[in-house]
Design an enzyme around this catalytic site. Structure first.
Site, PDB file in Angstrom:
ATOM      1  N   GLU A   1      -1.724   8.585   8.556  1.00 35.10           N
ATOM      2  CA  GLU A   1      -0.308   8.180   8.571  1.00 35.10           C
ATOM      3  C   GLU A   1       0.429   8.813   9.754  1.00 35.10           C
ATOM      4  O   GLU A   1       1.254   8.185  10.400  1.00 35.10           O
ATOM      5  CB  GLU A   1       0.361   8.595   7.258  1.00 35.10           C
ATOM      6  CG  GLU A   1      -0.066   7.799   6.045  1.00 35.10           C
ATOM      7  CD  GLU A   1       0.683   6.481   5.908  1.00 35.10           C
ATOM      8  OE1 GLU A   1       1.882   6.439   6.210  1.00 35.10           O
ATOM      9  OE2 GLU A   1       0.045   5.485   5.521  1.00 35.10           O
TER      10      GLU A   1
ATOM     11  N   TYR B   1      -0.522   8.253  -2.382  1.00 38.30           N
ATOM     12  CA  TYR B   1      -0.781   7.967  -3.786  1.00 38.30           C
ATOM     13  C   TYR B   1      -2.015   8.728  -4.282  1.00 38.30           C
ATOM     14  O   TYR B   1      -2.078   9.135  -5.436  1.00 38.30           O
ATOM     15  CB  TYR B   1      -1.039   6.477  -3.989  1.00 38.30           C
ATOM     16  CG  TYR B   1       0.172   5.578  -3.961  1.00 38.30           C
ATOM     17  CD1 TYR B   1       1.454   6.056  -3.700  1.00 38.30           C
ATOM     18  CD2 TYR B   1       0.023   4.214  -4.197  1.00 38.30           C
ATOM     19  CE1 TYR B   1       2.548   5.213  -3.675  1.00 38.30           C
ATOM     20  CE2 TYR B   1       1.104   3.356  -4.182  1.00 38.30           C
ATOM     21  CZ  TYR B   1       2.369   3.850  -3.920  1.00 38.30           C
ATOM     22  OH  TYR B   1       3.445   2.992  -3.898  1.00 38.30           O
ATOM     23  N   GLY B   2      -3.013   8.859  -3.403  1.00 38.49           N
ATOM     24  CA  GLY B   2      -4.288   9.420  -3.812  1.00 38.49           C
ATOM     25  C   GLY B   2      -4.233  10.869  -4.235  1.00 38.49           C
ATOM     26  O   GLY B   2      -5.195  11.382  -4.816  1.00 38.49           O
TER      27      GLY B   2
ATOM     28  N   CYS C   1      -4.469  -1.220  -1.957  1.00 40.41           N
ATOM     29  CA  CYS C   1      -4.584   0.229  -2.121  1.00 40.41           C
ATOM     30  C   CYS C   1      -5.570   0.493  -3.249  1.00 40.41           C
ATOM     31  O   CYS C   1      -5.364   0.014  -4.377  1.00 40.41           O
ATOM     32  CB  CYS C   1      -3.215   0.824  -2.451  1.00 40.41           C
ATOM     33  SG  CYS C   1      -3.230   2.583  -2.854  1.00 40.41           S
ATOM     34  N   ASN C   2      -6.644   1.218  -2.971  1.00 41.53           N
ATOM     35  CA  ASN C   2      -7.641   1.508  -3.994  1.00 41.53           C
ATOM     36  C   ASN C   2      -7.049   2.330  -5.127  1.00 41.53           C
ATOM     37  O   ASN C   2      -7.343   2.094  -6.304  1.00 41.53           O
ATOM     38  CB  ASN C   2      -8.821   2.257  -3.369  1.00 41.53           C
ATOM     39  CG  ASN C   2      -9.704   1.369  -2.523  1.00 41.53           C
ATOM     40  OD1 ASN C   2     -10.636   0.747  -3.006  1.00 41.53           O
ATOM     41  ND2 ASN C   2      -9.408   1.312  -1.235  1.00 41.53           N
ATOM     42  N   THR C   3      -6.227   3.313  -4.798  1.00 37.47           N
ATOM     43  CA  THR C   3      -5.647   4.174  -5.825  1.00 37.47           C
ATOM     44  C   THR C   3      -4.728   3.384  -6.749  1.00 37.47           C
ATOM     45  O   THR C   3      -4.796   3.525  -7.980  1.00 37.47           O
ATOM     46  CB  THR C   3      -4.870   5.334  -5.172  1.00 37.47           C
ATOM     47  OG1 THR C   3      -5.761   6.113  -4.383  1.00 37.47           O
ATOM     48  CG2 THR C   3      -4.243   6.223  -6.229  1.00 37.47           C
TER      49      THR C   3
ATOM     50  N   ASP D   1       0.858  -1.178   0.000  1.00 39.17           N
ATOM     51  CA  ASP D   1       0.000   0.000   0.000  1.00 39.17           C
ATOM     52  C   ASP D   1       0.894   1.227   0.000  1.00 39.17           C
ATOM     53  O   ASP D   1       2.113   1.126   0.216  1.00 39.17           O
ATOM     54  CB  ASP D   1      -0.906  -0.008   1.243  1.00 39.17           C
ATOM     55  CG  ASP D   1      -1.820   1.214   1.324  1.00 39.17           C
ATOM     56  OD1 ASP D   1      -2.367   1.614   0.279  1.00 39.17           O
ATOM     57  OD2 ASP D   1      -1.971   1.783   2.414  1.00 39.17           O
ATOM     58  N   SER D   2       0.292   2.385  -0.210  1.00 35.49           N
ATOM     59  CA  SER D   2       1.059   3.624  -0.158  1.00 35.49           C
ATOM     60  C   SER D   2       1.539   3.930   1.259  1.00 35.49           C
ATOM     61  O   SER D   2       2.398   4.792   1.445  1.00 35.49           O
ATOM     62  CB  SER D   2       0.205   4.789  -0.663  1.00 35.49           C
ATOM     63  OG  SER D   2      -0.910   5.001   0.181  1.00 35.49           O
TER      64      SER D   2
ATOM     65  N   CYS E   1     -11.000   3.749   0.642  1.00 30.72           N
ATOM     66  CA  CYS E   1      -9.546   3.803   0.816  1.00 30.72           C
ATOM     67  C   CYS E   1      -9.207   2.889   1.985  1.00 30.72           C
ATOM     68  O   CYS E   1      -9.907   2.898   3.004  1.00 30.72           O
ATOM     69  CB  CYS E   1      -9.084   5.232   1.104  1.00 30.72           C
ATOM     70  SG  CYS E   1      -7.331   5.372   1.552  1.00 30.72           S
ATOM     71  N   THR E   2      -8.145   2.096   1.840  1.00 27.07           N
ATOM     72  CA  THR E   2      -7.819   1.128   2.894  1.00 27.07           C
ATOM     73  C   THR E   2      -7.401   1.789   4.193  1.00 27.07           C
ATOM     74  O   THR E   2      -7.393   1.148   5.248  1.00 27.07           O
ATOM     75  CB  THR E   2      -6.722   0.157   2.426  1.00 27.07           C
ATOM     76  OG1 THR E   2      -5.579   0.899   1.974  1.00 27.07           O
ATOM     77  CG2 THR E   2      -7.235  -0.719   1.281  1.00 27.07           C
ATOM     78  N   HIS E   3      -7.040   3.064   4.153  1.00 30.80           N
ATOM     79  CA  HIS E   3      -6.725   3.781   5.389  1.00 30.80           C
ATOM     80  C   HIS E   3      -7.969   4.067   6.234  1.00 30.80           C
ATOM     81  O   HIS E   3      -7.884   4.146   7.468  1.00 30.80           O
ATOM     82  CB  HIS E   3      -6.053   5.128   5.080  1.00 30.80           C
ATOM     83  CG  HIS E   3      -4.617   5.054   4.691  1.00 30.80           C
ATOM     84  ND1 HIS E   3      -4.194   4.587   3.469  1.00 30.80           N
ATOM     85  CD2 HIS E   3      -3.485   5.412   5.362  1.00 30.80           C
ATOM     86  CE1 HIS E   3      -2.879   4.646   3.410  1.00 30.80           C
ATOM     87  NE2 HIS E   3      -2.412   5.151   4.543  1.00 30.80           N
TER      88      HIS E   3
END
Length: 275
Positions: free
Chosen positions: A157, A46-47, A78-80, A14-15, A192-194
């Site tokens: 983050e 990334y998004g 990561c969706n993006t 993932d980012s 978004c996975t976050h």
């Protein structure tokens, strides 16, 4: 398929730390597997970057995981990155099972009682061709309220409690009314996975009755199916308990803290440079 191949690890990237929500689902679904997790925090978010950047980073990480860890499958957590890069990745790595993630629009539309579904995602995901195609395929199935959440990934983050709470409050307020009455949003897709890691902040903003939908569990089930089809599932007797190695292109302490908080793991995180 050889025993050595089935014992090889699954790569997950993932980012940043958001992909831990997918790793959590994978570890629950496939507890005997070994995992290599890469957080590309040094090149995040990334998004808020262009497709060329995301494609280049995704390709570099995939090659690193194949060359250095001989992974048997890759999960793009990561969706993006899924939206921007997975088509090319599957072309370039045709022999490798690759699982992506997409916002749970279909199940949300099917289960919503009011017919109004909120979608929180990064700006890149919402603007991507892959997302727009998915959205168009559901025309007439529900009314989707889309919200780009600039800055939320960065706040997660950095574990910035004030900014996380403010962003969740501001973005959900901008989407409209949440609830179970006619015209209200009764289902919220976390695109978004976050975002599963701000569930508490979201609940404060929208209440306890709204259904939250994320993509980790479906990704884990699809990973199981692909590995089973290729006879690559780890043998439980060979790997009594799966293990996970953590790498980051950012701050090791950030990923270690996130793993401790969200996976309840004391993770030894290695610094990584991927050109």
């Amino acid at each position: 398929m050889s025993a050595a191949a089935s014992a090889s690890p699954i790569g997950v990237f993932d980012s940043g730390v958001g992909g831990l929500s997918v790793l959590r689902a994978l570890r629950a679904e496939l507890p005997h597997e070994r995992y290599i997790y890469v957080a590309d925090s040094g090149h995040a978010p990334y998004g808020e970057r262009d497709d060329a950047h995301v494609i280049a980073r995704s390709d570099a990480i995939a090659r690193y995981l194949r060359e250095q860890h001989s992974i048997k499958a890759l999960v793009v957590a990561c969706n993006t990155a899924t939206a921007a890069a997975i088509k090319l990745m599957r072309q370039d790595h045709a022999d490798l099972p690759i699982v992506g993630i997409e916002p749970a629009l279909k199940p949300a539309a099917a289960s919503s009682k009011t017919g109004v579904v909120g979608v929180m995602a990064t700006r890149s995901t919402l603007q991507s061709e892959k997302f727009q195609t998915l959205l168009a395929s559901l025309n007439g199935k529900a009314r989707f309220v889309l919200q780009a959440c600039d800055g939320l990934v960065d706040a997660i983050e950095r574990e910035d409690a004030i900014q996380k709470g403010a962003a969740c409050s501001d973005y959900t307020r901008a989407m409209g009314r949440f609830g179970s009455s006619e015209g209200e949003i009764d289902t919220l897709v976390l695109g978004c996975t976050h975002y599963p890691f701000v569930e508490l902040e979201l609940r404060r903003a929208i209440g306890d009755t709204v259904v939250l939908m994320e993509g980790g569990a479906p990704v884990a089930r699809q990973t199981r199916r692909l590995l089973a089809d290729k006879q690559l599932l780890a043998e439980p007797e060979a790997l009594a308990d799966g293990s996970t190695l953590f790498f980051t292109t950012g701050k090791a302490e950030m990923l270690a803290n996130a793993a401790r908080r969200w996976l309840r793991l004391e993770a030894a995180v290695s610094a990584l440079q991927i050109a």
